[in-house]
Design a protein around this motif. Structure first.
Motif, mmCIF file in Angstrom:
data_model
loop_
_atom_site.group_PDB
_atom_site.id
_atom_site.type_symbol
_atom_site.label_atom_id
_atom_site.label_comp_id
_atom_site.label_asym_id
_atom_site.label_seq_id
_atom_site.Cartn_x
_atom_site.Cartn_y
_atom_site.Cartn_z
ATOM 1 N N ARG A 1 -5.026 -5.862 -12.534
ATOM 2 C CA ARG A 1 -4.519 -6.376 -11.249
ATOM 3 C C ARG A 1 -4.090 -7.836 -11.398
ATOM 4 N NH1 ARG A 1 -4.420 -5.525 -5.506
ATOM 5 N NH2 ARG A 1 -3.418 -7.428 -4.747
ATOM 6 N N ALA A 2 -4.863 -8.609 -12.148
ATOM 7 C CA ALA A 2 -4.512 -10.026 -12.357
ATOM 8 C C ALA A 2 -3.167 -10.151 -13.066
ATOM 9 C CB ALA A 2 -5.612 -10.720 -13.166
ATOM 10 N N VAL A 3 -2.913 -9.256 -14.035
ATOM 11 C CA VAL A 3 -1.620 -9.275 -14.738
ATOM 12 C C VAL A 3 -0.488 -8.953 -13.762
ATOM 13 C CG1 VAL A 3 -0.215 -8.169 -16.534
ATOM 14 C CG2 VAL A 3 -2.628 -8.675 -16.967
ATOM 15 N N LEU A 4 -0.692 -7.939 -12.900
ATOM 16 C CA LEU A 4 0.340 -7.580 -11.916
ATOM 17 C C LEU A 4 0.589 -8.721 -10.944
ATOM 18 C CD1 LEU A 4 -0.520 -3.847 -11.069
ATOM 19 C CD2 LEU A 4 1.249 -4.717 -12.611
ATOM 20 N N ASP A 5 -0.482 -9.351 -10.464
ATOM 21 C CA ASP A 5 -0.327 -10.479 -9.533
ATOM 22 C C ASP A 5 0.487 -11.609 -10.158
ATOM 23 O OD1 ASP A 5 -1.642 -9.538 -7.248
ATOM 24 O OD2 ASP A 5 -3.605 -10.076 -8.032
ATOM 25 N N ALA A 6 0.301 -11.816 -11.449
ATOM 26 C CA ALA A 6 0.980 -12.923 -12.131
ATOM 27 C C ALA A 6 2.388 -12.573 -12.592
ATOM 28 C CB ALA A 6 0.151 -13.367 -13.344
ATOM 29 N N THR B 1 1.268 2.913 -6.563
ATOM 30 C CA THR B 1 0.446 3.874 -7.295
ATOM 31 C C THR B 1 -0.419 3.147 -8.328
ATOM 32 O OG1 THR B 1 2.050 5.645 -6.962
ATOM 33 C CG2 THR B 1 0.533 5.897 -8.809
ATOM 34 N N ALA B 2 0.186 2.173 -9.023
ATOM 35 C CA ALA B 2 -0.556 1.398 -10.018
ATOM 36 C C ALA B 2 -1.681 0.588 -9.362
ATOM 37 C CB ALA B 2 0.386 0.476 -10.778
ATOM 38 N N LEU B 3 -1.380 -0.033 -8.218
ATOM 39 C CA LEU B 3 -2.391 -0.868 -7.539
ATOM 40 C C LEU B 3 -3.630 -0.063 -7.166
ATOM 41 C CD1 LEU B 3 -0.090 -3.026 -5.205
ATOM 42 C CD2 LEU B 3 -1.455 -3.847 -7.143
ATOM 43 N N ALA B 4 -3.451 1.228 -6.911
ATOM 44 C CA ALA B 4 -4.589 2.079 -6.540
ATOM 45 C C ALA B 4 -5.423 2.480 -7.750
ATOM 46 C CB ALA B 4 -4.081 3.327 -5.824
ATOM 47 N N LYS B 5 -4.939 2.172 -8.981
ATOM 48 C CA LYS B 5 -5.611 2.641 -10.186
ATOM 49 C C LYS B 5 -6.090 1.515 -11.113
ATOM 50 C CE LYS B 5 -2.840 6.928 -10.543
ATOM 51 N NZ LYS B 5 -3.876 7.931 -10.822
ATOM 52 N N VAL B 6 -5.639 0.292 -10.898
ATOM 53 C CA VAL B 6 -5.871 -0.776 -11.879
ATOM 54 C C VAL B 6 -7.312 -1.295 -11.894
ATOM 55 C CG1 VAL B 6 -3.507 -1.643 -11.977
ATOM 56 C CG2 VAL B 6 -5.048 -2.499 -10.201
ATOM 57 N N SER C 1 0.868 -1.183 0.000
ATOM 58 C CA SER C 1 0.000 0.000 0.000
ATOM 59 C C SER C 1 0.899 1.225 0.000
ATOM 60 C CB SER C 1 -0.917 0.025 1.231
ATOM 61 O OG SER C 1 -0.165 0.271 2.405
ATOM 62 N N LEU C 2 0.340 2.365 -0.400
ATOM 63 C CA LEU C 2 1.123 3.597 -0.374
ATOM 64 C C LEU C 2 1.498 3.988 1.052
ATOM 65 C CD1 LEU C 2 -0.630 5.660 -3.178
ATOM 66 C CD2 LEU C 2 1.804 5.057 -3.106
#
Length: 368
Positions: free
Chosen positions: A293-298, A283-288, A187-188
């Motif tokens: 988000r699934a792409v980031l998790d993977a 910052t990205a996690l707050a906007k996806v 988190s930020l």
């Protein structure tokens, strides 16, 4: 022929490094005086020279620069050497952290050479070597500042700052281990805590507070330029400005790691593949969207160049660059207002705005 700013910077560094040679020899001589064998003396000397003087030295030289700003004059040789000792104590603290940190992260190189624990025959001896780097700080403080009025303040400041940095390292290690990716821990606010405790206290507040103690800045005073004003608390003022400044510096570092090509940055950015709890991912996690988000998790924190590019693609899609530009202008504006509100010192022992503007000028819009 007039000297350029680059020439002056090189001269400053050269003078500061000359002080290191004296300090290093003092430390090795102390081991000799304790009856340590020649191979132990040589080992300690190599430990010191490998790990302490090779970086940018910005933290250490900031102590000297700040003392000069506070005194508003050139320092005598004795004053310079005392300020340089404190500067090199900051660099010793940095070296202590980095030797241990590189072992925890299993890093390969540091400052263009192998990490100390990876040097032939060092290995786990680096644990003890890191302890010796830290202990050297307190030996130097005792030898050179034992009779100074600020001695206890210097001791307490180093102890407190070390503990704060270790708290930050703890949060970082349990939030973002390299071998276990869990973006739900990010988190930020977590990032802010890590940055303030792991970086801002020792990189920004410590050098300035050391210089303030050495220059005789008291815990509170009524500004000479405003004799009817309320007393100010200079160390609180410094802390309130320097922690956000340190946070800004690290956010900037995180953004450059993602955005700058290696030839401009001077190194290859690895925050994405190393699972760093950086400002960019938070910052990205707050906007996806859920799909992003699934792409980031993977893909985040994987030692895979293709997955790293997928993460960067998401960063672009959600506008991390624009978010950074907005963040930078907002935070710099806020810091400038805080600096402008500092009662400008007019005599020795009073805080000066230049202490803070000099830091901000070095950082604002930097590219590496």
């Amino acid at each position: 022929m007039a000297s350029t700013s680059a020439d002056k910077k090189a001269e400053r560094r050269s003078r500061f490094e000359a002080a290191w040679n004296v300090i290093r020899d003092e430390l090795v001589e102390h081991l000799k005086g304790e009856g340590m064998p020649a191979d132990a003396q040589e080992w300690f000397k190599k430990n010191l020279d490998w790990n302490v003087p090779g970086g940018k030295l910005n933290r250490g030289m900031s102590v000297v620069d700040t003392v000069e700003i506070l005194k508003a004059r050139s320092l005598t040789e004795e004053e310079y050497f005392k300020a340089a000792i404190l500067g090199w104590c900051v660099e010793l603290l940095q070296a202590y952290f980095l030797v241990a940190d590189d072992m925890m992260d299993q890093s390969i190189t540091r400052r263009g050479q192998p990490c100390w624990y990876r040097v032939e025959s060092v290995g786990n001896i680096a644990i003890n070597d890191s302890f010796m780097l830290e202990a050297a700080i307190y030996w130097l403080l005792k030898k050179h500042f034992r009779t100074e009025p600020c001695y206890v303040d210097l001791l307490e400041l180093f102890h407190e700052t070390t503990y704060q940095t270790e708290m930050g390292q703890l949060i970082d290690l349990i939030t973002a281990p390299e071998d276990s990716v869990d973006l739900s821990k990010f988190s930020l606010e977590k990032h802010r805590l890590i940055v303030v405790y792991k970086t801002a206290f020792y990189s920004f507040y410590l050098p300035v507070a050391l210089a303030m103690y050495l220059a005789g800045v008291p815990p509170s005073y009524v500004p000479a330029a405003a004799p009817h004003a309320a007393a100010v608390s200079p160390y609180k003022i410094a802390l309130d400005i320097l922690l956000p400044l340190g946070e800004y510096f690290q956010v900037q570092d995180d953004f450059l790691d993602y955005s700058q090509p290696p030839e401009l940055l001077g190194k290859i950015g690895t925050d994405i593949i190393d699972n760093k709890c950086s400002w960019c991912i938070n910052t990205a996690l707050a906007k996806v969207t859920p799909e992003q988000r699934a792409v980031l998790d993977a893909s985040y924190g994987r030692k895979d160049a293709e997955k790293e590019q997928q993460v960067k693609k998401i960063f672009k899609e959600v506008g991390v660059e624009k978010a950074y530009e907005e963040y930078e202008e907002a935070v710099v504006g806020k810091i400038r207002k805080m600096i402008e509100a500092v009662p400008e010192g007019t005599k020795e022992g009073e805080l000066k705005r230049q202490v803070f503007t000099s830091f901000l000028e070095k950082i604002y819009k930097r590219s590496k």
